[in-house]
Design a protein around this motif. Structure first.
Motif, PDB file in Angstrom:
ATOM      1  N   PHE A 131       0.830  -1.203   0.000  1.00  0.00           N
ATOM      2  CA  PHE A 131       0.000   0.000   0.000  1.00  0.00           C
ATOM      3  C   PHE A 131       0.863   1.253   0.000  1.00  0.00           C
ATOM      4  O   PHE A 131       1.925   1.290   0.627  1.00  0.00           O
ATOM      5  CB  PHE A 131      -0.929  -0.014   1.214  1.00  0.00           C
ATOM      6  N   THR A 132       0.378   2.284  -0.702  1.00  0.00           N
ATOM      7  CA  THR A 132       1.091   3.556  -0.806  1.00  0.00           C
ATOM      8  C   THR A 132       0.139   4.702  -0.517  1.00  0.00           C
ATOM      9  O   THR A 132      -0.996   4.713  -0.998  1.00  0.00           O
ATOM     10  CB  THR A 132       1.696   3.739  -2.215  1.00  0.00           C
ATOM     11  N   ALA A 133       0.619   5.670   0.263  1.00  0.00           N
ATOM     12  CA  ALA A 133      -0.114   6.918   0.508  1.00  0.00           C
ATOM     13  C   ALA A 133       0.714   8.068  -0.048  1.00  0.00           C
ATOM     14  O   ALA A 133       1.917   8.153   0.225  1.00  0.00           O
ATOM     15  CB  ALA A 133      -0.351   7.108   2.000  1.00  0.00           C
ATOM     16  N   GLU A 134       0.098   8.968  -0.809  1.00  0.00           N
ATOM     17  CA  GLU A 134       0.821  10.049  -1.470  1.00  0.00           C
ATOM     18  C   GLU A 134       0.250  11.428  -1.184  1.00  0.00           C
ATOM     19  O   GLU A 134       0.865  12.429  -1.528  1.00  0.00           O
ATOM     20  CB  GLU A 134       0.835   9.819  -2.990  1.00  0.00           C
ATOM     21  N   THR A 135      -0.921  11.505  -0.581  1.00  0.00           N
ATOM     22  CA  THR A 135      -1.555  12.798  -0.288  1.00  0.00           C
ATOM     23  C   THR A 135      -1.119  13.284   1.083  1.00  0.00           C
ATOM     24  O   THR A 135      -1.129  12.518   2.047  1.00  0.00           O
ATOM     25  CB  THR A 135      -3.084  12.669  -0.317  1.00  0.00           C
ATOM     26  N   ALA A 136      -0.751  14.546   1.188  1.00  0.00           N
ATOM     27  CA  ALA A 136      -0.337  15.101   2.479  1.00  0.00           C
ATOM     28  C   ALA A 136      -1.538  15.590   3.270  1.00  0.00           C
ATOM     29  O   ALA A 136      -2.499  16.125   2.700  1.00  0.00           O
ATOM     30  CB  ALA A 136       0.642  16.250   2.268  1.00  0.00           C
ATOM     31  N   GLY A 137      -1.487  15.383   4.577  1.00  0.00           N
ATOM     32  CA  GLY A 137      -2.428  16.045   5.463  1.00  0.00           C
ATOM     33  C   GLY A 137      -1.927  17.441   5.780  1.00  0.00           C
ATOM     34  O   GLY A 137      -1.053  17.987   5.094  1.00  0.00           O
ATOM     35  N   THR A 138      -2.466  18.039   6.822  1.00  0.00           N
ATOM     36  CA  THR A 138      -2.016  19.355   7.262  1.00  0.00           C
ATOM     37  C   THR A 138      -1.767  19.309   8.765  1.00  0.00           C
ATOM     38  O   THR A 138      -2.144  18.354   9.445  1.00  0.00           O
ATOM     39  CB  THR A 138      -3.055  20.442   6.944  1.00  0.00           C
ATOM     40  N   ALA A 139      -1.165  20.371   9.288  1.00  0.00           N
ATOM     41  CA  ALA A 139      -0.812  20.389  10.709  1.00  0.00           C
ATOM     42  C   ALA A 139      -2.037  20.217  11.600  1.00  0.00           C
ATOM     43  O   ALA A 139      -1.989  19.518  12.611  1.00  0.00           O
ATOM     44  CB  ALA A 139      -0.090  21.691  11.045  1.00  0.00           C
ATOM     45  N   ASP A 140      -3.156  20.847  11.251  1.00  0.00           N
ATOM     46  CA  ASP A 140      -4.342  20.746  12.101  1.00  0.00           C
ATOM     47  C   ASP A 140      -5.335  19.705  11.600  1.00  0.00           C
ATOM     48  O   ASP A 140      -6.335  19.422  12.266  1.00  0.00           O
ATOM     49  CB  ASP A 140      -5.035  22.104  12.234  1.00  0.00           C
TER      50      ASP A 140
END
Length: 388
Positions: A131-140
């Motif tokens: 599995f691969t994750a490529e989308t960034a979350g954010t600090a909050d």
């Protein structure tokens, strides 16, 4: 109109207005939250942060875990939940899932469609794939993948590929599940401010957890790591930070891999064929604290200690190790200017081997505090004078 009749009419009108308001409220979605399935359209309220951010606590005796003054104090526990949206050294607790998955296809879809604030819940079961994750979350609004030990990411074999790859996916939280049967377990490339917590990473071909390619300010905590090096024992590290200088042109565009300020805390690492923790040249300013190591399965010419520090300015504190082939903790200068100014304090080294508890080669500004302890070390505590 008579007074009594007027009063009854006003009361009846008020009741009708209240009933209408209640019906409008229910129709507008005021009836509570329900997790959405993978691929479902998110609700309008999806932008809410799953947890409130908290600042890490600073302390004079340890830059990460607080005022931990004795190596006999208990290690931090994953039950010390803060829900922090920042990658501090504090434990985190998963919020209520917004997406539930139960098989490999739905997990792959959820990872591909992930948005900041998503909380992907893993039902118990085996997820057979890489599995691969490529989308960034954010600090909050980090992105979460949460499950219990019965939720198993199974990459199928130990000969090739990453079981779970964070590829440029900063601000993620991987919490609680099991990862097994990959060449590498959890790989993080170009990842910042993420947390890998409470996982069981086992039966791995090479290293279990690897932060590399300018992965900075991450936390690896409270994981159980075991049974690595099944493909090539010399690559079977438990936690690996950075990239060897010989691979900089392959991984980090011929530049030093500045995977800096990472924290490795409270992990239980055993049955690794290479070092429990390997810290590469090019990395700076990280912390290794409150971990336990068992080096009974160390093998090969160079895999002879639990912790090998080749970076600069790391703090290695309050760890406990047993059964090393040579030394408990080592520093090395692989490249001029690196392997310097690291500090060892409050560690307990049950070496059961012919070397030192702490072997600094060369000393290079590295310091071994006098509160470190070594037993069963054929050459004693350290090859230099301890520092008060």
């Amino acid at each position: 109109m008579k007074t009594g009749t007027r009063t009854m009419w006003v009361s009846g009108a008020a009741l009708v207005i209240s009933l209408v308001a209640l019906i409008v409220s229910i129709a507008s979605g005021g009836g509570g939250d329900t997790p959405r399935a993978a691929g479902a359209t998110p609700r309008a309220t999806h932008s809410a942060s799953p947890s409130a951010p908290q600042e890490p606590t600073d302390a004079p005796t340890d830059p990460v875990t607080g005022a931990l003054e004795s190596p006999s104090s208990p290690p931090p526990s994953s039950t010390q939940a803060t829900g922090s949206a920042k990658a501090s050294a504090d434990a985190v607790t998963c919020p209520t899932p917004t997406i539930m998955v139960g098989d490999a296809n739905s997990l792959d879809e959820a990872l591909g469609n992930a948005m900041p604030g998503d909380v992907i819940g893993l039902a118990d079961g085996t997820y057979k794939d890489k599995f691969t994750a490529e989308t960034a979350g954010t600090a909050d609004r980090p992105i979460w993948v949460c499950g219990g030990p019965g939720a198993v990411i199974d990459a199928g074999d130990v000969e090739g590929g990453y079981a779970f790859h964070l590829d440029g996916a900063s601000y993620w939280r991987l919490v609680g599940f099991t990862v097994r049967n990959g060449q590498k377990g959890v790989m993080a490339d170009r990842v910042e401010h993420s947390v890998i917590q409470g996982l069981t990473v086992e039966h791995i071909g090479d290293e279990a957890i690897h932060l590399r390619n300018f992965s900075t300010d991450n936390v690896v905590r409270d994981n159980t790591v075991r049974d690595t090096g099944l493909r090539k024992p010399k690559f079977g590290e438990g936690v690996y930070v950075g990239t060897a200088e010989s691979n900089w042109c392959t991984v980090s565009k011929c530049k030093p891999d500045h995977s800096d300020r990472n924290t490795v805390v409270g992990n239980h690492i055993s049955a690794t064929t290479a070092e429990s923790i390997d810290i590469k040249e090019g990395t700076t300013g990280g912390v290794v604290t409150r971990n336990t190591f068992d080096g009974s399965d160390l093998s090969g010419d160079h895999n002879d200690s639990w912790v090998d520090v080749k970076g600069n300015g790391w703090t290695i504190s309050f760890n406990t190790g047993s059964h090393a082939r040579e030394d408990g903790f080592q520093t090395h200068e692989i490249l001029k200017g690196w392997g310097r100014d690291n500090t060892f304090k409050g560690n307990v080294a049950h070496v059961d081997g012919p070397g030192y508890g702490f072997n600094l080669t060369p000393v290079n500004g590295n310091k071994v505090a006098c509160d470190n302890k070594a037993t069963g070390a054929g050459k004693g505590l350290t090859n230099t004078d301890c520092a008060a």
